[in-house]
Design an enzyme around this catalytic site. Structure first.
Site, PDB file in Angstrom:
ATOM      1  N   LYS A 174      -5.290  -4.998   4.861  1.00  0.00           N
ATOM      2  CA  LYS A 174      -5.973  -4.572   3.631  1.00  0.00           C
ATOM      3  C   LYS A 174      -5.124  -4.923   2.415  1.00  0.00           C
ATOM      4  CE  LYS A 174      -3.998   0.027   4.142  1.00  0.00           C
ATOM      5  NZ  LYS A 174      -4.219   1.401   4.647  1.00  0.00           N
ATOM      6  N   TYR A 183      14.345  -4.266 -25.339  1.00  0.00           N
ATOM      7  CA  TYR A 183      13.489  -3.220 -25.915  1.00  0.00           C
ATOM      8  C   TYR A 183      14.085  -1.838 -25.698  1.00  0.00           C
ATOM      9  CZ  TYR A 183       9.485  -6.429 -26.385  1.00  0.00           C
ATOM     10  OH  TYR A 183       8.641  -7.448 -26.734  1.00  0.00           O
TER      11      TYR A 183
END
Ligand SMILES: *Cc1c(COP(=O)(O)O)cnc(C)c1O
Length: 357
Positions: A34, A253
């Site tokens: 999956k 940042y």
């Protein structure tokens, strides 16, 4: 071309599948593929899993893609079908279904007479996880309805464990399942990866390995290598710039890192838009030219930073491993407060995939 890539090692997949065989030699293996084979790519990974006895998928489209690619093994829809049309298509293409809820059972009964072929069903019990499945006291009645349903070709019994990976284990759920199925002589499927490694008493007829096929750990705090697993995905990039920070200078940042000494840093062409976790803090393991080092500063969309102060030969063009053979995906996951499952599934579409082995 930007060097950010995920290399899928089919030899490692085969190795991990054989390791499952050695753990559960008497069981058939339903390889769980999956989520696009846990982010590895369904049809990219499937050739490494050819020896599996079946495949577990979530969506009908994944099952049909496997059929179209020539896989003749048993295919199981792990949440069953979501509509009557899907039920018809599943029956037509010999795709087995989980039945976990009254509505699915009623749909099967209503369509039974018109299915192209009878369908194989895994009847799911909620043995205590309280996610999918019939309660133990309702299970026998659901089983009797399946037995009476003309559209049903074969019946298997299944449940799923909530705590196979931790100290709570499976004893309580296993007891509930065995009590509620006493006297029913159908094939049984119980074990996910953690139960395959830890609880042989749960192996039964079909095991359902997922994460261990891909070489990551199902048990937080226990390394995949200690189980003998090999990493299948090698997520790599390159250094595209180098900076030297003097003491007191900040990086990136939010100024999440401030140099306390002269610090040489490599700017790496991989960021959260490639699937690297933004939550990875300063000090997350990363490898440059095969040498283990650490990340510094905040992960940005397209870049992150590796400390190369002690790797004087590293520079622009150096190969960086985000995770793979030197840095286990589980180590990055642990630093970022998650599990390897999530990181593998989250590798972004813009990453270029290669296959080896
Ligand atoms: C995803 C899934 C598995 C595989 O779980 P792992 O922990 O990856 O081994 C097994 N069974 C079911 C029903 C699943 O949904």
């Amino acid at each position: 071309m930007r060097a950010t890539k995920a290399t899928i090692d089919l030899g490692a997949l085969r190795h991990n599948l054989q390791l499952v065989r050695r753990h559960a030699p008497a069981s058939k293996i339903l390889a769980v593929v999956k989520a696009d084979a846990y982010g590895h790519g369904l049809l990219r990974a499937a050739p490494g899993l050819e020896d599996a006895d079946g495949f577990g998928v979530l969506r009908l489209g994944e099952a049909l893609a496997l059929r179209e690619a020539g896989y003749s093994q048993q295919l199981l829809l792990l949440e069953g079908v979501f509509s009557a049309d899907e039920l018809d298509a599943a029956a037509m293409h010999d795709v087995s279904i989980v039945v976990h809820h009254d509505a699915q059972l009623a749909m099967l009964e209503a369509r039974a007479a018109t299915l192209a072929k009878p369908i194989s069903v895994f009847l799911k019990m909620n043995s205590g996880m309280n996610r999918l499945g019939f309660k133990p006291q309702a299970y026998k009645a659901a089983l009797q309805r399946l037995e009476a349903c003309l559209g049903v070709a074969a019946i298997q019994l299944m449940t799923h464990f909530a705590t196979a990976d931790d100290e709570h284990g499976i004893a309580s759920q296993l007891g509930v399942f065995d009590d509620a199925t006493a006297g029913a002589s159908y094939p049984v499927s119980l074990a996910n990866s953690a139960a395959i490694l830890r609880f042989p008493e749960a192996h039964r007829d079909w095991v359902r390995p997922g994460i261990i096929l891909y070489g990551a750990t199902p048990v937080t705090g226990v390394t995949a290598a200690s189980f003998g697993l090999q990493p299948v995905m090698h997520f790599t990039s390159e250094v595209i710039a180098v900076q030297t920070l003097e003491a007191g200078e900040i990086l990136g940042y939010g100024a999440r890192f401030t140099a306390t000494q002269t610090t040489r840093v490599a700017i790496v062409a991989c960021g959260y838009a490639d699937g690297y976790p933004r939550h990875a803090p300063n000090g997350t393991p990363i490898a440059v030219d095969g040498q283990l080092t650490q990340t510094l500063g905040r992960v940005s969309m397209d870049m992150l930073v590796a400390d190369i102060t002690y790797l004087p030969n590293a520079g622009v063009g150096s190969v960086v491993e985000l995770w793979g053979g030197v840095v286990p995906v589980d180590a990055v996951a642990e630093a970022a407060g998650t599990v390897g499952y999530e990181l593998l599934c989250a590798v972004a579409p813009r990453v270029v995939f290669k296959v080896t082995g």
